[in-house]
Design a protein around this motif. Structure first.
Motif, PDB file in Angstrom:
ATOM      1  N   ALA A  41       0.841  -1.213   0.000  1.00  0.00           N
ATOM      2  CA  ALA A  41       0.000   0.000   0.000  1.00  0.00           C
ATOM      3  C   ALA A  41       0.868   1.253   0.000  1.00  0.00           C
ATOM      4  O   ALA A  41       0.550   2.225  -0.691  1.00  0.00           O
ATOM      5  CB  ALA A  41      -0.928  -0.007   1.212  1.00  0.00           C
ATOM      6  N   ARG A  42       1.944   1.232   0.772  1.00  0.00           N
ATOM      7  CA  ARG A  42       2.839   2.392   0.814  1.00  0.00           C
ATOM      8  C   ARG A  42       3.413   2.679  -0.574  1.00  0.00           C
ATOM      9  O   ARG A  42       3.437   3.812  -1.040  1.00  0.00           O
ATOM     10  CB  ARG A  42       3.967   2.158   1.820  1.00  0.00           C
ATOM     11  CG  ARG A  42       4.790   3.386   2.083  1.00  0.00           C
ATOM     12  CD  ARG A  42       5.877   3.073   3.119  1.00  0.00           C
ATOM     13  NE  ARG A  42       6.179   4.182   3.974  1.00  0.00           N
ATOM     14  CZ  ARG A  42       6.788   5.282   3.607  1.00  0.00           C
ATOM     15  NH1 ARG A  42       7.153   5.451   2.351  1.00  0.00           N
ATOM     16  NH2 ARG A  42       7.024   6.250   4.473  1.00  0.00           N
ATOM     17  N   GLY A  43       3.863   1.622  -1.240  1.00  0.00           N
ATOM     18  CA  GLY A  43       4.371   1.780  -2.603  1.00  0.00           C
ATOM     19  C   GLY A  43       3.310   2.323  -3.544  1.00  0.00           C
ATOM     20  O   GLY A  43       3.590   3.172  -4.391  1.00  0.00           O
ATOM     21  N   CYS A  44       2.092   1.840  -3.382  1.00  0.00           N
ATOM     22  CA  CYS A  44       0.990   2.323  -4.227  1.00  0.00           C
ATOM     23  C   CYS A  44       0.710   3.800  -3.974  1.00  0.00           C
ATOM     24  O   CYS A  44       0.460   4.557  -4.921  1.00  0.00           O
ATOM     25  CB  CYS A  44      -0.270   1.489  -3.976  1.00  0.00           C
ATOM     26  SG  CYS A  44      -0.158  -0.200  -4.612  1.00  0.00           S
ATOM     27  N   ILE A  45       0.749   4.218  -2.717  1.00  0.00           N
ATOM     28  CA  ILE A  45       0.540   5.631  -2.399  1.00  0.00           C
ATOM     29  C   ILE A  45       1.630   6.463  -3.065  1.00  0.00           C
ATOM     30  O   ILE A  45       1.349   7.492  -3.692  1.00  0.00           O
ATOM     31  CB  ILE A  45       0.509   5.873  -0.874  1.00  0.00           C
ATOM     32  CG1 ILE A  45      -0.776   5.294  -0.274  1.00  0.00           C
ATOM     33  CG2 ILE A  45       0.630   7.368  -0.553  1.00  0.00           C
ATOM     34  CD1 ILE A  45      -0.822   5.310   1.253  1.00  0.00           C
ATOM     35  N   GLU A  46       2.871   6.009  -2.967  1.00  0.00           N
ATOM     36  CA  GLU A  46       3.985   6.750  -3.552  1.00  0.00           C
ATOM     37  C   GLU A  46       3.886   6.843  -5.073  1.00  0.00           C
ATOM     38  O   GLU A  46       4.295   7.829  -5.669  1.00  0.00           O
ATOM     39  CB  GLU A  46       5.314   6.114  -3.133  1.00  0.00           C
ATOM     40  CG  GLU A  46       5.603   6.303  -1.649  1.00  0.00           C
ATOM     41  CD  GLU A  46       6.769   5.472  -1.131  1.00  0.00           C
ATOM     42  OE1 GLU A  46       7.252   4.569  -1.856  1.00  0.00           O
ATOM     43  OE2 GLU A  46       7.186   5.720   0.024  1.00  0.00           O
ATOM     44  N   ARG A  47       3.306   5.806  -5.704  1.00  0.00           N
ATOM     45  CA  ARG A  47       3.161   5.789  -7.164  1.00  0.00           C
ATOM     46  C   ARG A  47       1.859   6.416  -7.639  1.00  0.00           C
ATOM     47  O   ARG A  47       1.637   6.566  -8.835  1.00  0.00           O
ATOM     48  CB  ARG A  47       3.226   4.349  -7.685  1.00  0.00           C
ATOM     49  CG  ARG A  47       4.583   3.701  -7.607  1.00  0.00           C
ATOM     50  CD  ARG A  47       4.599   2.352  -8.323  1.00  0.00           C
ATOM     51  NE  ARG A  47       3.556   1.425  -7.896  1.00  0.00           N
ATOM     52  CZ  ARG A  47       3.625   0.649  -6.817  1.00  0.00           C
ATOM     53  NH1 ARG A  47       4.685   0.709  -6.039  1.00  0.00           N
ATOM     54  NH2 ARG A  47       2.633  -0.174  -6.511  1.00  0.00           N
ATOM     55  N   GLY A  48       0.952   6.702  -6.704  1.00  0.00           N
ATOM     56  CA  GLY A  48      -0.345   7.244  -7.084  1.00  0.00           C
ATOM     57  C   GLY A  48      -1.304   6.177  -7.596  1.00  0.00           C
ATOM     58  O   GLY A  48      -2.265   6.491  -8.308  1.00  0.00           O
ATOM     59  N   ASP A  49      -1.070   4.938  -7.243  1.00  0.00           N
ATOM     60  CA  ASP A  49      -1.917   3.815  -7.661  1.00  0.00           C
ATOM     61  C   ASP A  49      -3.058   3.662  -6.660  1.00  0.00           C
ATOM     62  O   ASP A  49      -2.950   2.966  -5.656  1.00  0.00           O
ATOM     63  CB  ASP A  49      -1.066   2.538  -7.733  1.00  0.00           C
ATOM     64  CG  ASP A  49      -1.859   1.295  -8.104  1.00  0.00           C
ATOM     65  OD1 ASP A  49      -3.089   1.394  -8.312  1.00  0.00           O
ATOM     66  OD2 ASP A  49      -1.234   0.215  -8.167  1.00  0.00           O
ATOM     67  N   ILE A  50      -4.165   4.331  -6.936  1.00  0.00           N
ATOM     68  CA  ILE A  50      -5.303   4.365  -6.011  1.00  0.00           C
ATOM     69  C   ILE A  50      -5.932   2.986  -5.848  1.00  0.00           C
ATOM     70  O   ILE A  50      -6.223   2.554  -4.729  1.00  0.00           O
ATOM     71  CB  ILE A  50      -6.350   5.397  -6.492  1.00  0.00           C
ATOM     72  CG1 ILE A  50      -5.744   6.808  -6.437  1.00  0.00           C
ATOM     73  CG2 ILE A  50      -7.625   5.311  -5.659  1.00  0.00           C
ATOM     74  CD1 ILE A  50      -6.569   7.854  -7.138  1.00  0.00           C
ATOM     75  N   GLU A  51      -6.131   2.279  -6.934  1.00  0.00           N
ATOM     76  CA  GLU A  51      -6.750   0.948  -6.854  1.00  0.00           C
ATOM     77  C   GLU A  51      -5.856  -0.023  -6.080  1.00  0.00           C
ATOM     78  O   GLU A  51      -6.336  -0.781  -5.229  1.00  0.00           O
ATOM     79  CB  GLU A  51      -7.035   0.405  -8.252  1.00  0.00           C
ATOM     80  CG  GLU A  51      -7.741  -0.928  -8.225  1.00  0.00           C
ATOM     81  CD  GLU A  51      -8.071  -1.445  -9.626  1.00  0.00           C
ATOM     82  OE1 GLU A  51      -8.509  -2.610  -9.702  1.00  0.00           O
ATOM     83  OE2 GLU A  51      -7.901  -0.717 -10.610  1.00  0.00           O
ATOM     84  N   GLY A  52      -4.576   0.003  -6.365  1.00  0.00           N
ATOM     85  CA  GLY A  52      -3.641  -0.871  -5.651  1.00  0.00           C
ATOM     86  C   GLY A  52      -3.596  -0.555  -4.169  1.00  0.00           C
ATOM     87  O   GLY A  52      -3.575  -1.460  -3.325  1.00  0.00           O
ATOM     88  N   ARG A  53      -3.586   0.743  -3.847  1.00  0.00           N
ATOM     89  CA  ARG A  53      -3.602   1.158  -2.440  1.00  0.00           C
ATOM     90  C   ARG A  53      -4.847   0.637  -1.742  1.00  0.00           C
ATOM     91  O   ARG A  53      -4.781   0.050  -0.666  1.00  0.00           O
ATOM     92  CB  ARG A  53      -3.564   2.689  -2.341  1.00  0.00           C
ATOM     93  CG  ARG A  53      -3.644   3.194  -0.906  1.00  0.00           C
ATOM     94  CD  ARG A  53      -4.187   4.615  -0.815  1.00  0.00           C
ATOM     95  NE  ARG A  53      -5.611   4.624  -1.142  1.00  0.00           N
ATOM     96  CZ  ARG A  53      -6.222   5.613  -1.781  1.00  0.00           C
ATOM     97  NH1 ARG A  53      -5.567   6.679  -2.166  1.00  0.00           N
ATOM     98  NH2 ARG A  53      -7.512   5.540  -2.044  1.00  0.00           N
ATOM     99  N   ASN A  54      -5.975   0.845  -2.379  1.00  0.00           N
ATOM    100  CA  ASN A  54      -7.245   0.415  -1.809  1.00  0.00           C
ATOM    101  C   ASN A  54      -7.258  -1.099  -1.575  1.00  0.00           C
ATOM    102  O   ASN A  54      -7.640  -1.563  -0.493  1.00  0.00           O
ATOM    103  CB  ASN A  54      -8.391   0.831  -2.732  1.00  0.00           C
ATOM    104  CG  ASN A  54      -9.739   0.536  -2.137  1.00  0.00           C
ATOM    105  OD1 ASN A  54     -10.048   0.936  -1.027  1.00  0.00           O
ATOM    106  ND2 ASN A  54     -10.545  -0.193  -2.891  1.00  0.00           N
ATOM    107  N   ASN A  55      -6.843  -1.866  -2.572  1.00  0.00           N
ATOM    108  CA  ASN A  55      -6.835  -3.328  -2.441  1.00  0.00           C
ATOM    109  C   ASN A  55      -5.887  -3.786  -1.340  1.00  0.00           C
ATOM    110  O   ASN A  55      -6.243  -4.654  -0.535  1.00  0.00           O
ATOM    111  CB  ASN A  55      -6.454  -3.982  -3.771  1.00  0.00           C
ATOM    112  CG  ASN A  55      -7.532  -3.856  -4.813  1.00  0.00           C
ATOM    113  OD1 ASN A  55      -8.703  -3.677  -4.508  1.00  0.00           O
ATOM    114  ND2 ASN A  55      -7.140  -3.923  -6.076  1.00  0.00           N
TER     115      ASN A  55
END
Length: 133
Positions: A41-55
């Motif tokens: 999730a942290r990586g997703c937040i840093e990349r702006g990957d909203i769906e990945g963060r959420n999942n």
């Protein structure tokens, strides 16, 4: 092609770990799984990957919910305190997801890391308890 094979190998490895695990190890695997999802999730937040963060955050929330529901509430004050802490962590993860908040995510990683270290520290006592039940 390679990542599909690697993912399949990882899934089989995870299933084997679960089947071979004793109750103490199962909790360790859950703690590690939640921490892994939060790292994702942290990586997703840093990349702006909203769906990945959420999942990833939703999976971490579900794992912590499983840890919470597995508590033996007859064990006394420690179970009550862990229940409250797990509920707090779930709330913070929800906030991290809604607000895209790395600080909230890091707080939960730190708290869960402390539980993981403590859990690893009681490995022999837990095994003895389980064998004597």
């Amino acid at each position: 092609m390679y990542s599909s094979g690697a993912n399949h190998y990882q899934a089989v490895s995870n299933q084997t770990s679960i089947v071979d695990a004793d109750p103490h190890q199962l909790i360790q695997l859950l703690l590690e799984g939640a921490m892994s999802r939060m790292a994702q999730a942290r990586g997703c937040i840093e990349r702006g990957d909203i769906e990945g963060r959420n999942n990833s955050i939703n999976k971490a929330i579900a794992i912590i919910g499983g840890l919470n529901s597995s508590l033996n509430m007859d064990a006394g004050e420690i179970s009550f305190n862990l229940k409250r802490l797990y509920e707090y962590m779930q709330q913070r993860l929800f906030e991290a997801n809604v607000r895209n908040d790395i600080n909230a995510l890091d707080e939960v990683v730190r708290l869960l890391g402390e539980i993981k270290v403590a859990w690893e520290g009681i490995k022999e006592e837990a095994k003895a308890y389980i064998q004597n039940r």
